[in-house]
Design a protein around this motif. Structure first.
Motif, mmCIF file in Angstrom:
data_model
loop_
_atom_site.group_PDB
_atom_site.id
_atom_site.type_symbol
_atom_site.label_atom_id
_atom_site.label_comp_id
_atom_site.label_asym_id
_atom_site.label_seq_id
_atom_site.Cartn_x
_atom_site.Cartn_y
_atom_site.Cartn_z
ATOM 1 N N UNK A 6 13.395 47.758 -23.862
ATOM 2 C CA UNK A 6 12.419 47.399 -24.873
ATOM 3 C C UNK A 6 11.195 46.748 -24.247
ATOM 4 N N UNK A 7 10.066 46.884 -24.930
ATOM 5 C CA UNK A 7 8.839 46.244 -24.493
ATOM 6 C C UNK A 7 7.907 46.087 -25.689
ATOM 7 N N UNK A 8 6.882 45.257 -25.535
ATOM 8 C CA UNK A 8 5.848 45.126 -26.545
ATOM 9 C C UNK A 8 5.840 43.832 -27.327
ATOM 10 N N UNK A 9 6.840 42.987 -27.140
ATOM 11 C CA UNK A 9 6.863 41.724 -27.849
ATOM 12 C C UNK A 9 5.807 40.764 -27.324
ATOM 13 N N UNK A 20 6.198 47.728 -30.771
ATOM 14 C CA UNK A 20 7.358 47.664 -29.908
ATOM 15 C C UNK A 20 7.775 49.064 -29.476
ATOM 16 N N UNK A 21 8.260 49.171 -28.242
ATOM 17 C CA UNK A 21 8.743 50.436 -27.708
ATOM 18 C C UNK A 21 10.180 50.284 -27.247
ATOM 19 N N UNK A 22 10.950 51.358 -27.386
ATOM 20 C CA UNK A 22 12.341 51.396 -26.948
ATOM 21 C C UNK A 22 12.573 52.719 -26.238
ATOM 22 N N UNK A 23 12.698 52.661 -24.922
ATOM 23 C CA UNK A 23 12.875 53.858 -24.108
ATOM 24 C C UNK A 23 14.328 54.002 -23.678
ATOM 25 N N UNK A 24 14.924 55.142 -23.983
ATOM 26 C CA UNK A 24 16.283 55.444 -23.566
ATOM 27 C C UNK A 24 16.245 56.239 -22.273
ATOM 28 N N UNK A 25 16.978 55.780 -21.274
ATOM 29 C CA UNK A 25 17.011 56.454 -19.982
ATOM 30 C C UNK A 25 18.436 56.869 -19.640
ATOM 31 N N UNK A 26 18.551 57.914 -18.829
ATOM 32 C CA UNK A 26 19.845 58.443 -18.453
ATOM 33 C C UNK A 26 20.044 59.843 -18.997
ATOM 34 N N UNK A 30 21.425 64.147 -27.201
ATOM 35 C CA UNK A 30 20.698 63.973 -28.442
ATOM 36 C C UNK A 30 20.839 62.533 -28.918
ATOM 37 N N UNK A 31 19.769 62.006 -29.474
ATOM 38 C CA UNK A 31 19.794 60.701 -30.123
ATOM 39 C C UNK A 31 19.858 60.941 -31.625
ATOM 40 N N UNK A 32 20.985 60.612 -32.231
ATOM 41 C CA UNK A 32 21.172 60.878 -33.656
ATOM 42 C C UNK A 32 20.326 59.954 -34.524
ATOM 43 N N UNK A 33 20.234 58.699 -34.111
ATOM 44 C CA UNK A 33 19.476 57.735 -34.892
ATOM 45 C C UNK A 33 19.037 56.580 -34.007
ATOM 46 N N UNK A 34 17.906 55.995 -34.352
ATOM 47 C CA UNK A 34 17.423 54.796 -33.681
ATOM 48 C C UNK A 34 17.046 53.778 -34.744
ATOM 49 N N UNK A 76 12.414 60.522 -25.512
ATOM 50 C CA UNK A 76 13.573 59.703 -25.878
ATOM 51 C C UNK A 76 13.161 58.247 -26.101
ATOM 52 N N UNK A 77 12.072 58.077 -26.814
ATOM 53 C CA UNK A 77 11.503 56.754 -27.040
ATOM 54 C C UNK A 77 11.250 56.525 -28.524
ATOM 55 N N UNK A 78 11.585 55.337 -28.987
ATOM 56 C CA UNK A 78 11.322 54.932 -30.351
ATOM 57 C C UNK A 78 10.283 53.827 -30.387
ATOM 58 N N UNK A 79 9.611 53.693 -31.531
ATOM 59 C CA UNK A 79 8.545 52.719 -31.678
ATOM 60 C C UNK A 79 8.674 51.996 -33.009
ATOM 61 N N UNK A 80 8.184 50.778 -33.035
ATOM 62 C CA UNK A 80 8.058 50.026 -34.269
ATOM 63 C C UNK A 80 6.658 49.438 -34.307
ATOM 64 N N UNK A 81 5.806 49.984 -35.177
ATOM 65 C CA UNK A 81 4.465 49.461 -35.380
ATOM 66 C C UNK A 81 4.537 48.380 -36.444
ATOM 67 N N UNK A 82 4.122 47.174 -36.094
ATOM 68 C CA UNK A 82 4.209 46.031 -36.987
ATOM 69 C C UNK A 82 2.802 45.536 -37.304
ATOM 70 N N UNK A 83 2.389 45.697 -38.551
ATOM 71 C CA UNK A 83 1.080 45.257 -39.006
ATOM 72 C C UNK A 83 1.217 44.089 -39.973
ATOM 73 N N UNK A 84 0.123 43.384 -40.177
ATOM 74 C CA UNK A 84 0.089 42.257 -41.114
ATOM 75 C C UNK A 84 1.258 41.305 -40.886
ATOM 76 N N UNK A 85 1.452 40.921 -39.655
ATOM 77 C CA UNK A 85 2.594 40.084 -39.304
ATOM 78 C C UNK A 85 2.522 38.712 -39.957
ATOM 79 N N UNK A 86 3.692 38.214 -40.335
ATOM 80 C CA UNK A 86 3.841 36.925 -40.985
ATOM 81 C C UNK A 86 4.711 36.011 -40.132
ATOM 82 N N UNK A 87 4.588 34.695 -40.301
ATOM 83 C CA UNK A 87 5.447 33.778 -39.540
ATOM 84 C C UNK A 87 6.937 34.075 -39.717
ATOM 85 N N UNK A 88 7.350 34.529 -40.898
ATOM 86 C CA UNK A 88 8.753 34.830 -41.129
ATOM 87 C C UNK A 88 9.244 36.069 -40.387
ATOM 88 N N UNK A 89 8.329 36.808 -39.756
ATOM 89 C CA UNK A 89 8.719 37.928 -38.906
ATOM 90 C C UNK A 89 9.155 37.467 -37.517
#
Length: 119
Positions: A6-9, A20-26, A30-34, A76-89
């Protein structure tokens, strides 16, 4: 052997964005779900967002309209784009993947990346 990296925090102010990025190596067939989970101090780990191999997405009510999960199957990479971030995040965010490797079906977790939202 498969692992998730993982990276991007980081530290941002309320209203700002992070990706955030999540790279699967090896060796992966198939990746069924992330998915992305988060855990704040003193609280249980909770599901933030998930995406299937077919592109179906699911979000926690607290992040709907602000976060977007996506994946690049060729990388083989997943992402999480986080906008309008709040302190509770604020939490440690963990990547999770259900995948098929040459020898087994694996349910793997990343090491976690810290996201802090503070003014």
């Amino acid at each position: 052997q498969v692992q998730l990296v993982e990276s991007g925090g980081g530290l941002v102010q309320p209203g700002e964005s992070l990706r955030l990025s999540c790279a699967a190596s090896g060796s992966i067939f198939i990746i069924y779900a992330m998915g992305w989970y988060r855990q704040a101090p003193g609280k249980q780990r909770e599901l933030v967002a998930a995406i299937t191999s077919g592109g179906t997405t699911n979000y926690a009510d607290s992040v709907k309209g602000r976060f977007t999960i996506s994946r690049d199957n060729a990388k083989n990479t997943g992402y999480l784009q986080m906008n309008s971030l709040k302190p509770e995040d604020t939490a440690v965010y963990y990547c999770n993947a259900l995948l098929k490797s040459p020898s087994s079906m694996d349910d793997l977790w990343g090491q976690g990346t810290q996201v802090t939202v503070s003014s």
